[in-house]
Structure formats: C-alpha cells, structure tokens
Design an enzyme around this catalytic site. Sequence first.
Site, PDB file in Angstrom:
ATOM      1  N   HIS A   1       0.833  -1.201   0.000  1.00  0.00           N
ATOM      2  CA  HIS A   1       0.000   0.000   0.000  1.00  0.00           C
ATOM      3  C   HIS A   1       0.872   1.257   0.000  1.00  0.00           C
ATOM      4  O   HIS A   1       0.618   2.206  -0.741  1.00  0.00           O
ATOM      5  CB  HIS A   1      -0.908   0.017   1.228  1.00  0.00           C
ATOM      6  CG  HIS A   1      -2.213  -0.680   1.025  1.00  0.00           C
ATOM      7  ND1 HIS A   1      -2.320  -2.048   0.953  1.00  0.00           N
ATOM      8  CD2 HIS A   1      -3.479  -0.196   0.885  1.00  0.00           C
ATOM      9  CE1 HIS A   1      -3.587  -2.381   0.775  1.00  0.00           C
ATOM     10  NE2 HIS A   1      -4.312  -1.281   0.722  1.00  0.00           N
TER      11      HIS A   1
ATOM     12  N   HIS B   1       1.215  -3.469   9.230  1.00  0.00           N
ATOM     13  CA  HIS B   1       2.646  -3.436   8.947  1.00  0.00           C
ATOM     14  C   HIS B   1       3.420  -2.847  10.122  1.00  0.00           C
ATOM     15  O   HIS B   1       2.863  -2.185  11.001  1.00  0.00           O
ATOM     16  CB  HIS B   1       2.927  -2.572   7.713  1.00  0.00           C
ATOM     17  CG  HIS B   1       2.546  -3.216   6.421  1.00  0.00           C
ATOM     18  ND1 HIS B   1       3.305  -4.182   5.803  1.00  0.00           N
ATOM     19  CD2 HIS B   1       1.471  -3.020   5.620  1.00  0.00           C
ATOM     20  CE1 HIS B   1       2.715  -4.558   4.684  1.00  0.00           C
ATOM     21  NE2 HIS B   1       1.600  -3.869   4.542  1.00  0.00           N
TER      22      HIS B   1
END
Length: 227
Positions: A133, A193
């Site tokens: 992303h 993440h």
Amino acid sequence: MESKAPPQSSPPTVLRRLINLDTAVSLKLYTFFQPILPFYLLKSLELSGDGRLFFPIILSILLTTNPGVATLTSTTVTLTPTANLLINLLIGSLLDLVLIGLIKHLIQRPRPVYNKNMFLSFAVDHWSFPSGHSSRVSFIATFCFLYSNHIREIMLIKVLNLYAKSVVVEYFAVAVGIWAFVTSVSRVLLGRHFLLDVVFGGILGVIEGMLVFRLLNYHNLSSWFIR
C-alpha cells in the site's frame, strides 16, 4: 570436577536490534492510536490504496475517455495525451506489483501478530516487508507531482472540465501527497505493517515514480521495442 560455565549468547546484530526497535515502536503506535482513531477511517484508507481497485479504475478511465490511437506508422504508435498518461500510470503500477511481490518473497518478514481480519489476495501477502500500500500510494503521489502539468491540463481541465484556477486543479498534487502519507501511516495504525515496512515501501514508490517519468514510460519503451 569443575562445572563448565554455560555458553554466553552472542550479542544481537545491528539488524536484529533495528528489527526489535521497529517492532516495539510499531506496537506502541498501534496500541496508542487504536482507541482514538475509528476503525472505519483506517479501513477506508486501506481500501483507497488497494491494488484490486486501482487497476480496474485505470482501465475504466482508459475506456471511458476513448483514448484512441492518434497516429500509426510503420515504426511507432502515437497515443492521445490522455492514453499516454494513463498507460504510464499503468506501467508504474505493474512495476510496483512485480517489485513488491519479489521483495516480499525474498525477505519473508511475518506481519505483526496483532494483524487481524485481513483479506489476502496473493500468497506473498502473508509477508509484511515492504508495504505494498505504501509503495503504491507513494508511486501515485510521485507520478502526480512529476506529471502535474499534464494531469492538470489533460485530466482535470479537458476531461473533467474543471476550472483552471479552481482549488482542485491548483492543489491536486498536494492533496494526493497528503492522501499518500496518511494512507501509509494508517498501515501501522491498523496493525497491518511495521514502521520500517512503510518507510521502505514509501521510498520504493518514489523511486518507481522517478523511473517511469525518466525511463520506463510509453515513449521510451515504444522507441526501444517498436523499430
């Protein structure tokens, strides 16, 4: 008989210390902001940078704006400005997809243990480093900055018929940059993440944008392969 002293464990390497620090800082950020930021906001940012939506959107715009071929010769195919811009965006997106998949497969860093309710599109999505992303939105932001004049004149003014001095046209690249930054940060706050995943993904996205602008664009690729 004298008892042997237990073997001393070797001190952690610099890389291990960095990973441990990254893990600790990411956890602190996640636990601090989790009660503050609503889940739907973070989830909306996640969806806005999802590659499963991004590719169909580019292809849809290509079809709806009718970017036909302007000139066809024996050696080159010249596209309309709109098509050229969108194909460059598509080239960079494909480059990002390949690089992220390759690096994830090579590094294979597990995602945070507190990452939950995540839909995995590919096998490499099990791995955390780097953030796809973050690289994707950073590439888009870099692309919009480098091609800002083209985007303003072609997409915003001619295609969308926006006023040239409107706020949207004037600050489009800035708005995209803010969206890219917020979306990247949300990957840590959502627990998807670690912080270093996002930082490296952002750097990679910027490099991809520069590569497309300077080297891997339709004009250069067509001159190399269509001769």
